[in-house]
Design a protein around this motif. Structure first.
Motif, PDB file in Angstrom:
ATOM      1  N   ARG A  27       2.298   1.636  -3.439  1.00  0.00           N
ATOM      2  CA  ARG A  27       1.191   2.265  -4.304  1.00  0.00           C
ATOM      3  C   ARG A  27       1.025   3.628  -4.191  1.00  0.00           C
ATOM      4  O   ARG A  27       0.789   4.410  -4.932  1.00  0.00           O
ATOM      5  CB  ARG A  27      -0.069   1.380  -4.133  1.00  0.00           C
ATOM      6  N   GLU A  62       0.740  -1.309   0.081  1.00  0.00           N
ATOM      7  CA  GLU A  62      -0.032  -0.030   0.045  1.00  0.00           C
ATOM      8  C   GLU A  62       0.921   1.162   0.056  1.00  0.00           C
ATOM      9  O   GLU A  62       0.429   2.200  -0.524  1.00  0.00           O
ATOM     10  CB  GLU A  62      -0.915  -0.060   1.157  1.00  0.00           C
ATOM     11  N   THR A  91       3.853   5.711  -5.375  1.00  0.00           N
ATOM     12  CA  THR A  91       3.863   5.717  -6.831  1.00  0.00           C
ATOM     13  C   THR A  91       2.712   6.584  -7.412  1.00  0.00           C
ATOM     14  O   THR A  91       2.730   7.417  -8.358  1.00  0.00           O
ATOM     15  CB  THR A  91       3.429   4.369  -7.525  1.00  0.00           C
ATOM     16  N   ASN A 115      -6.634   3.192  -9.122  1.00  0.00           N
ATOM     17  CA  ASN A 115      -5.051   3.133  -9.239  1.00  0.00           C
ATOM     18  C   ASN A 115      -4.941   1.585  -9.511  1.00  0.00           C
ATOM     19  O   ASN A 115      -3.673   1.760 -10.314  1.00  0.00           O
ATOM     20  CB  ASN A 115      -4.345   3.680  -7.871  1.00  0.00           C
ATOM     21  N   HIS A 116      -5.420   0.862  -9.176  1.00  0.00           N
ATOM     22  CA  HIS A 116      -4.989  -0.456  -9.794  1.00  0.00           C
ATOM     23  C   HIS A 116      -4.924  -0.688 -11.313  1.00  0.00           C
ATOM     24  O   HIS A 116      -4.175  -1.347 -11.819  1.00  0.00           O
ATOM     25  CB  HIS A 116      -5.827  -1.660  -9.101  1.00  0.00           C
TER      26      HIS A 116
END
Length: 127
Positions: A8, A5, A11, A54-55
């Motif tokens: 992510r 997490e 990013t 976001n995935h």
């Protein structure tokens, strides 16, 4: 938060740094807005939707396409809500995107339809 997490989130923060000026500028050009606060609100809303997806964003080979479609979703929703029909027609005639991606937004406001359209756009991008 787990390590994944946090990665992510890091990013996404980098993504925001990279894309924020161009998203802000695109929204300004498409809407014709000059009010900085309103532009910031629309930009933040775009990033909120991008974070929600976001995935897909980080696994998609074409993140600019996803960004563009989410920007259009917010721009047309805002233009419709504010009553800028002439601007809507101008964009419909000039944007290089299939109108089926934004036409439902221009119908009477329907939040379920908006969410459904967003999901459809994301699934199309994942193909």
């Amino acid at each position: 938060m787990s390590g994944i997490e946090l990665d992510r989130l890091d990013t996404f923060e980098h993504f925001v740094d990279l894309y924020c000026p161009s998203i802000f500028s695109a929204i300004a050009k498409l809407t014709g807005l000059t009010d900085k606060k309103e532009l910031e609100t629309l930009t933040v809303n775009v990033f909120i939707d991008l974070w929600k997806t976001n995935h897909e964003l980080f696994t998609d080979a074409r993140p600019p396409a996803l960004v563009y479609k989410i920007i259009l979703l917010h721009v047309f929703t805002w233009l419709k809500r504010e009553g800028y029909e002439e601007r809507i027609h101008h964009l419909q005639n000039t944007l290089p995107i299939d109108p089926t991606h934004y036409t439902p937004i221009l119908e009477p406001e329907n939040e379920e339809l908006r969410i459904s359209l967003l999901r459809k756009l994301i699934s199309l991008l994942n193909r």
